[in-house]
Scaffold this motif. Structure first.
Motif, PDB file in Angstrom:
ATOM      1  N   MET A   1       1.045   3.971  -3.083  1.00 12.87           N
ATOM      2  CA  MET A   1       0.748   5.322  -2.742  1.00 12.87           C
ATOM      3  C   MET A   1       1.803   6.556  -3.235  1.00 12.87           C
ATOM      4  O   MET A   1       1.732   7.268  -4.215  1.00 12.87           O
ATOM      5  CB  MET A   1       0.424   5.836  -1.377  1.00 12.87           C
ATOM      6  CG  MET A   1      -0.083   7.335  -1.018  1.00 12.87           C
ATOM      7  SD  MET A   1      -0.414   7.478   0.575  1.00 12.87           S
ATOM      8  CE  MET A   1       1.228   7.474   1.278  1.00 12.87           C
TER       9      MET A   1
ATOM     10  N   PRO B   1       0.673  -1.305   0.023  1.00 13.56           N
ATOM     11  CA  PRO B   1      -0.039  -0.030   0.133  1.00 13.56           C
ATOM     12  C   PRO B   1       0.840   1.274   0.083  1.00 13.56           C
ATOM     13  O   PRO B   1       0.687   2.163  -0.907  1.00 13.56           O
ATOM     14  CB  PRO B   1      -0.921  -0.151   1.406  1.00 13.56           C
ATOM     15  CG  PRO B   1      -1.055  -1.553   1.633  1.00 13.56           C
ATOM     16  CD  PRO B   1       0.405  -2.018   1.240  1.00 13.56           C
TER      17      PRO B   1
ATOM     18  N   PHE C   1      -8.146   0.990  -3.736  1.00 15.93           N
ATOM     19  CA  PHE C   1      -7.496  -0.225  -3.520  1.00 15.93           C
ATOM     20  C   PHE C   1      -7.951  -0.662  -2.120  1.00 15.93           C
ATOM     21  O   PHE C   1      -8.148  -2.067  -1.734  1.00 15.93           O
ATOM     22  CB  PHE C   1      -6.158   0.063  -3.469  1.00 15.93           C
ATOM     23  CG  PHE C   1      -5.040  -1.034  -2.963  1.00 15.93           C
ATOM     24  CD1 PHE C   1      -4.856  -2.287  -3.910  1.00 15.93           C
ATOM     25  CD2 PHE C   1      -4.443  -1.177  -1.644  1.00 15.93           C
ATOM     26  CE1 PHE C   1      -4.015  -3.163  -3.217  1.00 15.93           C
ATOM     27  CE2 PHE C   1      -3.842  -2.052  -1.152  1.00 15.93           C
ATOM     28  CZ  PHE C   1      -3.593  -3.157  -1.978  1.00 15.93           C
ATOM     29  N   GLY C   2      -8.088   0.251  -0.956  1.00 13.38           N
ATOM     30  CA  GLY C   2      -8.504   0.292   0.262  1.00 13.38           C
ATOM     31  C   GLY C   2      -9.794  -0.511   0.549  1.00 13.38           C
ATOM     32  O   GLY C   2     -10.126  -1.561   1.295  1.00 13.38           O
TER      33      GLY C   2
ATOM     34  N   ALA D   1      -5.867  -0.635  -9.355  1.00 11.93           N
ATOM     35  CA  ALA D   1      -5.693  -0.692  -7.896  1.00 11.93           C
ATOM     36  C   ALA D   1      -6.915  -1.186  -7.349  1.00 11.93           C
ATOM     37  O   ALA D   1      -6.919  -2.138  -6.347  1.00 11.93           O
ATOM     38  CB  ALA D   1      -5.541   0.963  -7.075  1.00 11.93           C
TER      39      ALA D   1
ATOM     40  N   MET E   1      -5.723   5.073  -3.844  1.00 10.16           N
ATOM     41  CA  MET E   1      -5.581   4.270  -2.555  1.00 10.16           C
ATOM     42  C   MET E   1      -6.918   3.978  -1.992  1.00 10.16           C
ATOM     43  O   MET E   1      -7.019   2.913  -1.490  1.00 10.16           O
ATOM     44  CB  MET E   1      -4.808   4.837  -1.754  1.00 10.16           C
ATOM     45  CG  MET E   1      -3.183   5.017  -1.923  1.00 10.16           C
ATOM     46  SD  MET E   1      -2.619   3.633  -2.573  1.00 10.16           S
ATOM     47  CE  MET E   1      -2.820   2.638  -1.084  1.00 10.16           C
TER      48      MET E   1
END
Length: 407
Positions: free
Chosen positions: A42, A38, A62-63, A119, A59
């Motif tokens: 970033m 991660p 992705f999260g 992502a 991000m």
């Protein structure tokens, strides 16, 4: 494959269980990727796009897919077994990471929608090594006291990985582009998963039967999920409030002063986790969870009274003392109540609750910290955690099977 119940449970006994060290080491190798990819992603997106907004959006995608699709990925493990489900999942994850690395290596950079899509795809494929390892612990150590120590050891080790991963990225970017961290994370995941799947303990885990239609084998999981969502909320809030506290007390805006306060939180959590695993508890896990959650809430209320950064570090370390024990206890409850064919998914729900709560906590703290004194924000957070603990305790006394439906 279990330790003899005649032996007094200890961390040494956990690691002497047949196949435990090999399986655990392989799982930790792969899980180190969680702490590396991660941050590397970033930094690489920020450098490639030149935009913090693009990096933040990428991000977030992705999260979101990593966290909220975790139970679905875990369900595949439960249904098809680790070997049949983890192998294609890991292959897909590694393939998307390679595509991300190639896209970020382009001189002109890749379009933001492409990076966002890649992502999101990567997050959707992240192999759930943590929940799977905890399910394997349940098979290796059927003795409940020994399983408590195994979960405590697992939790503390995982927390250390999330501290070590960013440090390794910091070293790596000193002589290589940030995208190299994605490659390193992919290599760790490939090697760790291969070692994990080759373990006799994992090979012995076959496909599970379909979970019961009603409740999906997860009846009663609502209480630990709600409690741990509150713990995650507290963690997300504390991360931002510590930075705000340091800034308002004249320690600058770079975050360096806040870093060692957050390190005190991790240290307190590690100590609490190890002590929790070493104690033979007479109270059940269901009775301990609301007490541990309440302890976290009370210490957070006290943290708001800290006059300086040093005092805050002590208060935050005291709060951390309850974090790892609470999470470990939630995993124990999940293992106790889940049907055999739903154990990975049960652990994934607890893990999702922590991460989702943390994400929500960061957002809430960002909204409140600009409008209220930091002390008030700490007190409000502590009050919310205390109310969560009260709700969980009340549900346990009434014998309520669930506070939220999990199907």
């Amino acid at each position: 494959m279990s330790a003899s119940p005649a032996v007094r449970p200890s961390y040494a006994v956990v690691l002497r269980v047949p196949h435990a060290r090999r399986t655990f080491a392989a799982a930790l190798t792969g899980r180190l990727s969680y702490g590396i990819v991660p941050l590397s992603l970033m930094l690489a997106v920020t450098r490639s796009s030149g935009s913090y907004a693009v990096a933040g959006t990428v991000m977030a995608l992705f999260g979101a897919t990593t966290v909220f699709l975790s139970p679905a990925r875990a369900a595949l493990i439960d249904r098809h077994g680790p070997r049949r489900a983890l192998l294609p999942m890991t292959a897909a994850y590694l393939a998307v990471l390679v595509l991300l690395t190639l896209a970020l290596a382009r001189p002109a950079g890749a379009p933001a929608p492409v990076l966002g899509a890649l992502a999101a795809a990567a997050g959707a494929c992240v192999p759930p090594l943590g929940p799977t390892m905890r399910a394997v612990w349940g098979m290796l150590t059927p003795d409940r006291a020994l399983l408590q120590r195994a979960y405590s050891l697992d939790g503390v080790a995982e927390e250390l990985l999330f501290v070590t991963g960013p440090l390794l990225v910091g070293v790596l970017v000193g002589f290589a582009p940030p995208a190299a961290g994605i490659v390193v994370g992919a290599a760790l995941m490939a090697g760790g998963t291969a070692g994990f799947l080759s373990s006799p303990a994992v090979r012995a885990v076959g496909p599970g039967k379909a979970a019961a239609r009603r409740g999906g084998g997860l009846r009663g999981l609502g209480r630990p999920v709600v409690a741990i969502a509150g713990v995650g909320l507290a963690l997300g809030v504390v991360d931002l409030l510590v930075v705000a506290f340091a800034e308002r007390h004249g320690h600058g805006t770079g975050g360096a002063s806040a870093a060692w306060v957050l390190a005190a939180l991790s240290a307190g959590s590690a100590v609490g986790g190890l002590l929790n695993g070493a104690v033979t508890w007479r109270a059940s896990a269901g009775a301990r969870l609301p007490l541990l959650t309440a302890g976290l809430g009370l210490t957070l209320c006290g943290a708001g009274l800290a006059p300086g950064l040093g005092t805050l570090a002590v208060a935050v370390a005291a709060a951390g003392f309850f974090v790892s024990p609470a999470i470990t206890t939630a995993y124990l409850i999940a293992d106790e109540i889940a049907a055999p064919q739903a154990r990975v998914r049960a652990g994934a729900w607890v893990n999702t609750a922590v991460n989702a709560g943390s994400t929500a906590g960061t957002a809430v703290a960002g909204a409140l910290a600009g409008r209220l004194p930091v002390a008030v924000c700490f007190a409000l957070t502590g009050a919310v955690v205390l109310m969560t603990a009260a709700a969980v305790a009340r549900g346990a006394r009434r014998g309520t099977s669930d506070l939220v439906p999990l199907v």
